[in-house]
Design a protein around this motif. Structure first.
Motif, mmCIF file in Angstrom:
data_model
loop_
_atom_site.group_PDB
_atom_site.id
_atom_site.type_symbol
_atom_site.label_atom_id
_atom_site.label_comp_id
_atom_site.label_asym_id
_atom_site.label_seq_id
_atom_site.Cartn_x
_atom_site.Cartn_y
_atom_site.Cartn_z
ATOM 1 N N ARG A 139 44.221 1.113 75.401
ATOM 2 C CA ARG A 139 42.738 0.844 75.845
ATOM 3 C C ARG A 139 42.046 1.240 74.574
ATOM 4 O O ARG A 139 42.076 2.161 73.990
ATOM 5 N N LEU A 140 40.992 0.156 74.501
ATOM 6 C CA LEU A 140 40.084 0.191 73.337
ATOM 7 C C LEU A 140 38.693 0.964 73.777
ATOM 8 O O LEU A 140 38.463 0.588 74.770
ATOM 9 N N TYR A 141 38.067 1.742 72.997
ATOM 10 C CA TYR A 141 36.776 2.253 73.269
ATOM 11 C C TYR A 141 35.859 2.230 72.188
ATOM 12 O O TYR A 141 36.163 3.003 71.081
ATOM 13 N N GLN A 142 34.678 1.691 72.157
ATOM 14 C CA GLN A 142 33.948 1.427 71.300
ATOM 15 C C GLN A 142 32.795 2.551 71.484
ATOM 16 O O GLN A 142 32.904 3.398 72.332
ATOM 17 N N ARG A 143 31.781 2.841 70.371
ATOM 18 C CA ARG A 143 30.837 4.108 70.479
ATOM 19 C C ARG A 143 30.184 4.120 71.396
ATOM 20 O O ARG A 143 30.043 5.023 72.388
ATOM 21 N N PRO A 144 29.678 2.947 71.936
ATOM 22 C CA PRO A 144 28.793 2.766 73.247
ATOM 23 C C PRO A 144 29.593 3.243 74.672
ATOM 24 O O PRO A 144 28.858 4.002 75.235
ATOM 25 N N ASP A 145 30.912 2.882 74.385
ATOM 26 C CA ASP A 145 31.611 3.512 75.741
ATOM 27 C C ASP A 145 31.722 4.783 75.801
ATOM 28 O O ASP A 145 31.512 5.399 76.729
ATOM 29 N N LEU A 146 31.917 5.458 74.525
ATOM 30 C CA LEU A 146 32.042 7.063 74.534
ATOM 31 C C LEU A 146 30.783 7.787 74.776
ATOM 32 O O LEU A 146 30.744 8.571 75.438
ATOM 33 N N GLU A 147 29.680 7.040 74.259
ATOM 34 C CA GLU A 147 28.333 7.647 74.462
ATOM 35 C C GLU A 147 28.114 7.565 75.871
ATOM 36 O O GLU A 147 27.369 8.492 76.731
ATOM 37 N N ARG A 148 28.319 6.360 76.806
ATOM 38 C CA ARG A 148 28.366 6.416 77.995
ATOM 39 C C ARG A 148 29.026 7.499 78.734
ATOM 40 O O ARG A 148 28.624 8.040 79.751
ATOM 41 N N LEU A 149 30.274 7.543 78.512
ATOM 42 C CA LEU A 149 31.094 8.387 79.211
ATOM 43 C C LEU A 149 31.016 9.950 78.931
ATOM 44 O O LEU A 149 31.025 10.797 79.708
ATOM 45 N N SER A 150 30.212 10.099 77.639
ATOM 46 C CA SER A 150 29.841 11.742 77.503
ATOM 47 C C SER A 150 28.769 12.057 78.255
ATOM 48 O O SER A 150 28.494 13.326 78.491
ATOM 49 N N GLN A 151 28.047 11.269 79.109
ATOM 50 C CA GLN A 151 27.055 11.600 80.097
ATOM 51 C C GLN A 151 27.562 12.079 81.476
ATOM 52 O O GLN A 151 26.876 12.658 82.257
ATOM 53 N N LEU A 152 28.888 11.736 81.611
ATOM 54 C CA LEU A 152 29.559 12.222 82.951
ATOM 55 C C LEU A 152 30.247 13.492 82.928
ATOM 56 O O LEU A 152 30.468 14.069 81.756
ATOM 57 N N PRO A 161 41.976 6.205 82.853
ATOM 58 C CA PRO A 161 41.646 6.202 81.820
ATOM 59 C C PRO A 161 40.362 6.764 81.211
ATOM 60 O O PRO A 161 40.087 7.608 80.181
ATOM 61 N N ASP A 162 39.290 6.207 81.849
ATOM 62 C CA ASP A 162 37.912 6.645 81.510
ATOM 63 C C ASP A 162 37.832 8.230 81.859
ATOM 64 O O ASP A 162 36.971 8.951 80.914
ATOM 65 N N GLU A 163 38.451 8.752 83.093
ATOM 66 C CA GLU A 163 38.270 9.962 83.246
ATOM 67 C C GLU A 163 38.826 10.847 81.961
ATOM 68 O O GLU A 163 38.431 12.018 81.662
ATOM 69 N N TRP A 164 39.912 10.337 81.436
ATOM 70 C CA TRP A 164 40.784 11.097 80.482
ATOM 71 C C TRP A 164 39.764 11.249 79.111
ATOM 72 O O TRP A 164 40.079 12.063 78.387
ATOM 73 N N MET A 165 38.978 10.178 79.013
ATOM 74 C CA MET A 165 38.459 10.237 77.794
ATOM 75 C C MET A 165 37.050 10.864 77.816
ATOM 76 O O MET A 165 36.325 11.255 76.679
ATOM 77 N N ILE A 166 36.476 11.366 78.892
ATOM 78 C CA ILE A 166 35.235 12.171 79.253
ATOM 79 C C ILE A 166 35.118 13.258 78.130
ATOM 80 O O ILE A 166 34.198 13.609 77.605
ATOM 81 N N ALA A 167 36.117 14.146 78.422
ATOM 82 C CA ALA A 167 36.152 15.493 77.356
ATOM 83 C C ALA A 167 36.033 15.257 76.129
ATOM 84 O O ALA A 167 35.094 15.946 75.353
ATOM 85 N N PHE A 168 36.740 14.263 75.605
ATOM 86 C CA PHE A 168 36.897 13.842 74.288
ATOM 87 C C PHE A 168 35.440 13.390 73.720
ATOM 88 O O PHE A 168 34.833 13.589 72.686
ATOM 89 N N THR A 283 38.937 22.216 81.114
ATOM 90 C CA THR A 283 39.249 20.546 81.422
ATOM 91 C C THR A 283 40.783 20.370 80.832
ATOM 92 O O THR A 283 40.943 20.599 79.938
ATOM 93 N N ASN A 284 41.458 19.570 81.782
ATOM 94 C CA ASN A 284 42.657 18.772 81.033
ATOM 95 C C ASN A 284 42.197 17.813 79.978
ATOM 96 O O ASN A 284 41.313 16.916 80.337
ATOM 97 N N TRP A 285 42.814 18.192 79.089
ATOM 98 C CA TRP A 285 42.661 17.175 77.758
ATOM 99 C C TRP A 285 43.841 16.272 77.601
ATOM 100 O O TRP A 285 44.868 16.629 78.052
ATOM 101 N N PRO A 286 43.629 14.882 77.340
ATOM 102 C CA PRO A 286 44.631 14.134 76.607
ATOM 103 C C PRO A 286 45.092 14.683 75.284
ATOM 104 O O PRO A 286 44.575 15.704 74.813
ATOM 105 N N GLU A 287 46.448 14.341 74.632
ATOM 106 C CA GLU A 287 46.774 14.607 73.407
ATOM 107 C C GLU A 287 45.671 13.968 72.383
ATOM 108 O O GLU A 287 45.308 12.796 72.680
ATOM 109 N N VAL A 288 45.325 14.585 71.361
ATOM 110 C CA VAL A 288 44.422 13.955 70.339
ATOM 111 C C VAL A 288 45.118 13.815 68.874
ATOM 112 O O VAL A 288 45.651 14.915 68.431
ATOM 113 N N ILE A 289 44.994 12.544 68.533
ATOM 114 C CA ILE A 289 45.471 12.239 66.981
ATOM 115 C C ILE A 289 44.450 11.845 66.250
ATOM 116 O O ILE A 289 43.708 10.841 66.546
#
Length: 489
Positions: A139-152, A161-168, A283-289
């Motif tokens: 799944r693709l995430y643009q910067r506005p998507d991540l900025e929105r998720l960062s508020q959660l 997928p969105d929940e896994w992206m929040i901590a990042f 928090t549980n993180w995904p792997e990050v590369i």
């Protein structure tokens, strides 16, 4: 173990080396009709280079070909089916740093190829859907998507997928990245749970003689084409005779080749990963590369999560995971590439505390360049380390399995753990072809065949107890033997 009765076949197969390659081959051969002797010089199975990633698609290695990535995808799916209790079912984030020459569009192109191949494999066999639905492979995430998720608020146990992206999204400096960023269903794999699974399965097999703490000192072949294997175990010399010999010694494969007079070309590379603990984030993180050019100061950075704030760090830079003079090739006089003594000392568990502290600190700083709050992480334990063999002369090779030198000798040459099962099935096919294994086992010759009967009866409690014991025995935190998520089945 020495009193087992072999009634399944008259063929005795000797396997030297109990890493993931040798252990998997022993598991499959003993399961399918051969009487196996497995020799391992350490006290337990599956030691060696740091292992934490399934490599389902080779997304760490943008320098390798699409074909190698497709091969890794297929191999990893089969490995996950065989060793599903060693898989950590959490996704991987792939990001291209803003300073990097790479383009996110290149990542999209490769992921699309892999998604299509994954869909094809599922169509062939629905059981291949072990990485989730093909439509959700990435799944693709643009910067506005991540900025929105960062508020959660990041959930303790992310599922979507969105929940896994929040901590990042909350913790990463987004100015350091190009977009989009990718969430890929590429999972983790636990070296300690793998060791536990293979050990428990082989210990209970009546067709495998498991000889740990056993150093092979000599290998010769007699006039009847039988192999004589001389060993030393607890100060006692013993000799064994086998019909077929498999060299699965990992980075020491050349030592056995030297004993029998063979000189194939190969390379060996010493690597290390570092253990940190980040107490500020439970928090549980995904792997990050974070992609990067291997061997430069901006080499690829890989952050692998474990429970209770532990993280394993790879950074493909000369002052972290890679080592000066750590990649060596074999020479004409010997099939065994000669690592400098300082790395052999490390392989033999002789690390200088100052080196551990310096390299772990640099690894933490490397991650903190993308995730600023990570600079509060501490050293979490000793490094995970080892030497990796690469057959031939291509240092970027990641897919390899078996080379047959004669009708009674095979060399297991896997570079990544996911190649172990194809190696085992290829060897079974060779033994059937030679008449050393009955034709009724011919279905196992196919490189994509997976038979889980030898591991399916092992309980989660048995695996967890043995895995945690092995982590402690090897001097690592027990959390490294645990998964961040349970088995999806």
């Amino acid at each position: 173990m020495l009193n087992k009765h072999f009634e399944h076949s008259n063929t005795r197969v000797g396997i030297i080396g109990g890493g993931i390659g040798g252990a998997t081959i022993a598991l499959k051969l003993s399961q399918q009709g051969a009487n196996v002797l497995l020799f391992e010089k350490e006290s337990s199975l599956v030691n060696g280079p740091p292992m934490c990633h399934l490599h389902a698609g080779g997304n760490l290695y943008r320098e390798i070909s699409d074909q190698q990535c497709v091969d890794l995808l297929k191999q990893s799916i089969n490995t996950a089916k065989l060793y599903q209790d060693a898989i950590d079912y959490r996704p991987t984030i792939v990001a291209v740093p803003s300073h990097d020459n790479g383009k996110p569009s290149d990542v999209v192109s490769r992921l699309t190829v892999l998604q299509q191949e994954y869909q094809r494999l599922i169509a062939l066999d629905p059981q291949n859907e072990i990485l989730g639905p093909a439509s959700e492979y990435f799944r693709l995430y643009q910067r506005p998507d991540l900025e929105r998720l960062s508020q959660l608020t990041a959930p303790k146990h992310p599922k979507t997928p969105d929940e896994w992206m929040i901590a990042f999204a909350k913790q990463t400096d987004l100015t350091q990245l190009k977009f989009p960023v990718f969430l890929v269903q590429e999972y983790g794999i636990s070296v300690f749970r793998l060791a536990a699974l293979t050990s428990l399965a082989l210990e209970s097999s009546q067709y495998c003689e498991l000889l740990t703490n056993t150093q092979v000192t000599s290998v010769t072949q007699n006039s009847a084409q039988k192999w004589h294997i001389e060993t030393k175990r607890s100060g006692v010399d013993e000799t064994f005779e086998v019909d077929y010999l498999i060299n699965a010694c990992g980075f020491r494969t050349g030592t056995i080749d030297d004993m029998i007079g063979l000189k194939p070309q190969r390379m060996v590379e010493f690597k290390a990963a570092y253990i940190s603990r980040w107490n500020n984030d439970q928090t549980n993180w995904p792997e990050v590369i974070f992609h990067g050019t291997r061997g430069t100061k901006n080499g690829m950075t890989q952050l692998t999560p474990y429970p209770n704030g532990y993280f394993q760090i790879h950074a493909m830079t000369p002052d972290i995971t890679l080592f000066e003079d750590g990649l060596v090739s074999s020479k004409q006089e010997s099939a065994q590439p000669e690592l400098p003594n300082k790395y052999i000392d490390k392989v033999n568990h002789q690390w200088d505390e100052q080196v551990i502290n310096e390299r772990t600190t640099k690894a933490i700083e490397k991650v903190a360049g993308f995730i600023p709050a990570f600079n509060s992480a501490d050293i979490g334990g000793r490094p995970m380390y080892g030497a990796q063999q690469i057959p031939g002369e291509d240092a970027t090779l990641r897919v390899a399995d078996v080379a047959f030198q004669s009708n009674s000798y095979a060399r297991c040459e896997i570079v990544k753990a996911s190649s172990a099962l194809p190696a085992a099935n290829t060897i079974i096919g060779k033994l059937v072809e030679l008449g050393l294994l009955a034709d009724r086992y011919s279905k196992y010759c196919h490189s994509d065949f997976v038979d889980t009967s030898s591991t399916s009866d092992i309980t989660e409690q048995q695996i967890a107890q043995r895995a945690e014991y092995l982590a402690q025995e090897r001097g690592f935190p027990v959390d490294l033997a645990r998964r961040t998520t349970p088995n999806i089945s």
